[in-house]
Design an enzyme around this catalytic site. Structure first.
Site, PDB file in Angstrom:
ATOM      1  CG  HIS A 133      38.221  33.066  45.594  1.00 33.39           C
ATOM      2  ND1 HIS A 133      38.580  33.093  46.924  1.00 33.39           N
ATOM      3  CD2 HIS A 133      37.481  34.187  45.384  1.00 33.39           C
ATOM      4  CE1 HIS A 133      38.078  34.170  47.489  1.00 33.39           C
ATOM      5  NE2 HIS A 133      37.417  34.865  46.591  1.00 33.39           N
ATOM      6  CG  ASP A 212      35.196  27.627  45.032  1.00 30.35           C
ATOM      7  OD1 ASP A 212      33.994  27.787  45.347  1.00 30.35           O
ATOM      8  OD2 ASP A 212      36.023  28.564  44.997  1.00 30.35           O
ATOM      9  CD  GLN A 215      31.607  33.696  41.309  1.00 35.09           C
ATOM     10  OE1 GLN A 215      30.754  34.220  40.608  1.00 35.09           O
ATOM     11  NE2 GLN A 215      32.083  34.292  42.391  1.00 35.09           N
ATOM     12  CE  LYS A 238      30.965  34.466  45.980  1.00 36.24           C
ATOM     13  NZ  LYS A 238      31.310  35.886  45.908  1.00 36.24           N
ATOM     14  CB  CYS A 378      39.878  36.844  46.131  1.00 38.16           C
ATOM     15  SG  CYS A 378      39.378  38.029  47.395  1.00 38.16           S
TER      16      CYS A 378
END
Length: 433
Positions: A133, A212, A215, A238, A378
């Protein structure tokens, strides 16, 4: 298969319809069509209990934390720090002092990049991947430009997996590498990366691993210590929680060596005109009034997720993803980007529909009540890597049903036919009349 789905042998059935009743927004309609929400990789919807938690805080407990020495201040501080403990337990942190509140995952990754970047020098290298991202690309670009360090990256294979073989062959991670920063799960491809392997590669050369996990944390059980990571970033919105709140977890031994990221109230020990000393982690990295109500709301979201069970949520996502991949394979002219098998991949499925721009796909699907995302999500470099300008993305979560996948497929068939059927010109129509 019934919408009440058995997610694993020996566990009770996962009743997705019962889960959906907790989310008032899923009762919405779009024109005459029921809302089919397939944009959870962008942001998740919120259950009523989480909405109630923030309303209750503002109605009955609202005060600033740490500073207000009265009853409301004590209640607010207790709720804020209590949520930190819940977050620590949810991700397998050694202690709540390893959990830092930020305003989103982007700020968490900027915090990591700027504090770790303080020690970078020309000749040092930072390694990311082409599937990141923008939030895990741009901060490292800025830090490398400022320090003279070199930015390098993992490539991906044709089926959307991290190309570890090529990286090893080319010596991508080497004695010059100081930081490796990668996504746990691609927001475009759905690919789940082997962070344990990456941690071993990074630590073998004395580098730090940043992950990261925006998700993956909402979708599956997380154990940051088992991963071997040094820092992990994710976001609240999220995972059924609020916007305006991100999390950066870091190993305490690393955090206490790092300089502050932002200056202000509460991140200090002593301030004098000649200079200041700083609070220990995590408060060293939490300047000013923080997102207090949002932290309480995220704590409520974690209670909800744990009440269902992350193993059951992950199993439901795997079932929905497998079903979606199978059904999308039957849509004429549709090509999935990334893994087409439900193995080591999450529920975000990006695809091209031949002859139709993703923005047109998104618009026509929306007219039929289906909410998806169209664009580069993104992740422009990843789309460039696959030679596509943009894509359409459908993404599921714990409230997604197989029927909603059927609605998506039907809407895609309609969209393809709408844009590919022969058109009669206005001149021809006038002659016919």
């Amino acid at each position: 298969m019934s919408e009440t789905q058995v997610v694993d042998q020996g566990t009770e059935a996962y009743d997705v319809e019962a889960v959906r009743k907790d989310f008032p927004i899923l009762e919405r309609t779009v024109g005459d069509h029921p809302l089919t929400y397939l944009d959870s990789a962008n942001t998740s919807q919120k259950p009523q209990v989480v909405i109630d938690a923030v309303a209750d805080f503002y109605a009955h407990h609202n005060a600033n934390v740490a500073r207000a020495m009265h009853m409301l201040g004590a209640e607010a501080t207790g709720a804020y720090e209590g949520a930190r403990k819940k977050i620590a337990g949810f991700i397998g942190a050694a202690d709540a002092s390893e959990v830092i509140y930020t305003k989103n995952a982007s700020e968490a990754l900027n915090l990591a990049a700027n504090t770790l970047g303080a020690s970078l020098r020309p000749g040092d290298e930072v390694v990311i991947s082409v599937m990141e991202h923008h939030s895990n690309i741009v901060p490292w670009q800025l830090v490398c430009q400022r320090t003279g360090a070199t930015l390098r990256w993992f490539d991906v294979t044709a089926d959307g997996r991290l190309d570890l073989e090529k990286a090893t062959r080319e010596g991508l991670v080497n004695e010059r590498t100081k930081v490796v920063s990668v996504t746990r799960q691609s927001n475009v491809l759905g690919t789940i990366n082997p962070v344990e392997v990456l941690a071993g590669m990074a630590h073998a050369v004395g580098a730090v691993l940043v992950v990261d996990a925006s998700q993956s944390v909402p979708q599956m059980a997380t154990d940051v210590q088992a991963w071997g990571a040094d820092m992990v970033a994710f976001t609240g919105h999220k995972m059924l929680g609020p916007t305006g709140l991100g999390i950066l977890w870091g190993r305490y031994a690393l955090l206490e060596q790092l300089p502050p990221f932002l200056g202000g109230g509460e991140m200090i020990e002593v301030v004098r005109m000649e200079g200041s000393t700083y609070a220990p982690p995590p408060h060293r990295f939490e300047a000013g009034t923080m997102p207090i109500a949002q932290a309480v709301m995220l704590g409520a979201a974690i209670d909800y997720l744990e009440g269902i069970g992350m193993e059951r949520i992950a199993a439901h996502e795997q079932q929905i993803t497998a079903y979606a991949l199978e059904q999308l394979a039957g849509v004429k002219g549709l090509k999935v980007l990334g893994p087409t098998e439900p193995v080591d991949r999450g529920g975000a499925i990006s695809f091209e529909l031949e002859g139709v721009h993703p923005h047109d796909v998104m618009t026509l699907l929306d007219s039929r009540g289906v909410a998806v995302r169209g664009g580069h999500h993104c992740a422009r470099p990843l789309h460039d890597r696959f030679g596509v300008q943009s894509s359409t993305r459908a993404s599921a979560y714990l409230y997604t049903t197989q029927h909603e996948i059927d609605v998506l497929v039907e809407a895609l068939d309609y969209t393809r036919d709408f844009f590919t059927r022969p058109r009669t010109s206005s001149r021809t129509r006038r002659k016919a009349n």
